[in-house]
Design a protein around this motif. Sequence first.
Motif, PDB file in Angstrom:
ATOM      1  N   SER A 203       9.264  -0.647  -3.376  1.00 35.26           N
ATOM      2  CA  SER A 203       9.063   0.513  -2.510  1.00 35.26           C
ATOM      3  C   SER A 203       7.724   1.148  -2.844  1.00 35.26           C
ATOM      4  CB  SER A 203      10.193   1.518  -2.681  1.00 35.26           C
ATOM      5  OG  SER A 203      10.233   1.956  -4.009  1.00 35.26           O
ATOM      6  N   THR A 246      10.707   3.639   7.793  1.00 37.36           N
ATOM      7  CA  THR A 246      10.572   4.251   6.464  1.00 37.36           C
ATOM      8  C   THR A 246      11.588   5.390   6.300  1.00 37.36           C
ATOM      9  OG1 THR A 246       9.000   5.960   7.156  1.00 37.36           O
ATOM     10  CG2 THR A 246       8.065   3.835   6.507  1.00 37.36           C
ATOM     11  N   MET A 261       6.488   9.362   3.280  1.00 35.71           N
ATOM     12  CA  MET A 261       7.359   8.253   3.699  1.00 35.71           C
ATOM     13  C   MET A 261       7.563   7.268   2.560  1.00 35.71           C
ATOM     14  SD  MET A 261       5.069   7.881   6.901  1.00 35.71           S
ATOM     15  CE  MET A 261       4.005   8.820   5.863  1.00 35.71           C
ATOM     16  N   SER A 263       8.430   3.546   1.897  1.00 32.74           N
ATOM     17  CA  SER A 263       8.509   2.252   2.586  1.00 32.74           C
ATOM     18  C   SER A 263       9.185   1.245   1.655  1.00 32.74           C
ATOM     19  CB  SER A 263       7.085   1.803   2.923  1.00 32.74           C
ATOM     20  OG  SER A 263       7.069   0.452   3.239  1.00 32.74           O
TER      21      SER A 263
END
Length: 278
Positions: A203, A246, A261, A263
């Motif tokens: 991430s 996201t 965000m 991801s």
Amino acid sequence: MYKPALYTAANGLQRSDAHDITEEYAKEIGHMSGRCLDIGSGPGDVVNDFILPKLHPKATVLCSDISESMLNFGKSKYRDNKRLSFIKLDIESSDLPKDLIEHFDHVVSYNCLHWCQNMRKAFENIFTLLRPGGSTLLVFLANNPGFKAYETLAAMPRYQPYMKDVDRYIPLFQHTEQRRETLKSLVQDEGFEVLHCSRRERSYIFDTPETLTKFMLAVNPFIERMPVDLRSEYVKDLVAEAVKETIIFNKSNSNENKYSMLSRYYIFVLYLRKPIAK
Ligand SMILES: C[S@@+](CC[C@H](N)C(=O)[O-])C[C@H]1O[C@@H](n2cnc3c(N)ncnc32)[C@H](O)[C@@H]1O
């Protein structure tokens, strides 16, 4: 498609992956001595900042890339580093330079192989470039839900003419079933001994929509094909679609365009050896 200056200003995600995997494989990398090849070196910062310091002090690295602009950037920026040299090389080539065959003690590649369409050829070439007994550490994207944004926009009539070859820019394993098993069989078919093969979730936090936008534009092959007056609308639509994949947090109450965000995406990590006798 790759603009070295744009890319180096937006490659925090790639650097974070490179940092963590290099730390994890520090012992194995530390044993890599002699002639090493880096495939898809790009602007050279990852090999210079993370890989080279962990390699055996006697190791040298030939940095390779298919892109002239990336090579020229790296050549110029790291010209004083005597342990690095640069060469143009397409790892999917059907005609490898003869003097490179079995020339390398080790091969590394970070964040490149997912761009290959002919993955089998790429692994066949890595096998051919390694000397018997040599090892290779390969890290590349398996799948990223963010690529859905490409598929959605490519189906829109206003962007379709410029994105006809969209499949070329979506990683081969994006929609593959049994990704790890498929990759493992492929490299075993090419003759490699598999010391490690994993697909991991990773991430990365994009602090602001602007950081995500820069990251996406640094590797976007389509925008330059579009008329100038379509580009800002395309960027807006592209980022809006990517954001849907996201997890949004840190939303500002006073500004709807201010948020962060998370991801999530998946990478492959492969550590392989070319057997002494095939
Ligand atoms: C995302 S960049 C990665 C750069 C660097 N290794 C890193 O980790 O930041 C991918 C690089 O792979 C190169 N590339 C793509 N296809 C290639 C191929 N078939 N052979 C060699 N290099 C390739 C691109 O030109 C680009 O510079």
